[in-house]
Design an enzyme around this catalytic site. Sequence first.
Site, PDB file in Angstrom:
ATOM      1  N   LYS A   1      40.611  52.037  36.098  1.00 41.25           N
ATOM      2  CA  LYS A   1      39.887  50.800  36.420  1.00 41.25           C
ATOM      3  C   LYS A   1      38.619  51.020  37.258  1.00 41.25           C
ATOM      4  O   LYS A   1      37.685  50.246  37.174  1.00 41.25           O
ATOM      5  CB  LYS A   1      40.808  49.826  37.162  1.00 41.25           C
ATOM      6  CG  LYS A   1      41.857  49.171  36.286  1.00 41.25           C
ATOM      7  CD  LYS A   1      42.604  48.106  37.075  1.00 41.25           C
ATOM      8  CE  LYS A   1      43.719  47.496  36.284  1.00 41.25           C
ATOM      9  NZ  LYS A   1      44.335  46.346  36.964  1.00 41.25           N
TER      10      LYS A   1
ATOM     11  N   ASP B   1      41.693  40.182  36.494  1.00 43.18           N
ATOM     12  CA  ASP B   1      42.812  40.030  37.437  1.00 43.18           C
ATOM     13  C   ASP B   1      42.495  38.917  38.439  1.00 43.18           C
ATOM     14  O   ASP B   1      43.396  38.245  38.950  1.00 43.18           O
ATOM     15  CB  ASP B   1      43.062  41.338  38.205  1.00 43.18           C
ATOM     16  CG  ASP B   1      43.666  42.421  37.326  1.00 43.18           C
ATOM     17  OD1 ASP B   1      44.372  42.072  36.351  1.00 43.18           O
ATOM     18  OD2 ASP B   1      43.432  43.615  37.595  1.00 43.18           O
TER      19      ASP B   1
END
Length: 269
Positions: free
Chosen positions: A63, A98
């Site tokens: 990420k 997210d």
Amino acid sequence: MDVYALIGRPVEHSLSPPMHEAGYEATGVDARYVTFEPSSATDAVAAAVDLGVAGLNVTVPFKEEVLPAVEPTERARRVGAVNTVDFATSPPTGDNTDVAGVRRAFEHAGVSLSDVRAVVVGAGGAGRAATAALGESAASVHVANRTLSRAEALVADLDPAVPATLSAGPLSDVDDRIAEADVLVNATSVGMEADETPVPAAALHADLAVLDAVYTPLETRLLRDAAAAGAETVDGAWMLLFQGVAAFERWTGRDAPVDAMNETLRARL
Ligand code: ATR
């Protein structure tokens, strides 16, 4: 047919392929969702461009590594991590859904995040996303972490970017912070391996809404303790669902079939 993919390691047991494919099926989108374990995230993005991949999800451990290969959104830059790559632009856009996952999980449960006092436990990627999400509309977000320096670094990075007042502290005095809070997020991995909780049960109260980012098990010890205290509980599958919903909507430009994606996800958990 469009191809979407998830890169990470390991991705073998990921729930994203069935969740997204349930979305394609319900909306008549002609697409498949596959998984890869590349050796390099930046090479994987270049390969995805060459292959005409329509969208990429990125998970652990890539990420942060993927950031130089994309143009990050303001949100992804703030969080310091990308989980969704959109190839409609050149260079591809790197977003962090997210953040939307946390906001929409609370919204779906009917919990208002407006002017709340929030506590986030954990200062890794999930803690950063939760703090960015809550910081958009909360009055304050206190970040408590086992390693205090990590919570302090998170607050230093995100404080200039969000309207809420941010603070950092150790886990040892998290009880006092929770006593004054309306919203609590567990963004640590505690509760996943063993029946443990990152905060003492006695700290929880009926005026609290608690989101646990852990989704295996769905009913963690923290959520059991929270329910026993009379608090509102939101399990980690809602956060997982809504980060996927946000990626689906970004990629396809349509409203996601939330119920179909949720049913498939929960059937596999
Ligand atoms: P992620 O990106 O999923 O958030 P991470 O970066 O590995 O994963 O962060 C894991 C978080 O869980 C951290 O906040 C970590 O605390 P440290 O920063 O002190 O390592 C927290 N964590 C993991 N195990 C823990 C434990 N047994 N007790 C308290 N916190 C724990």
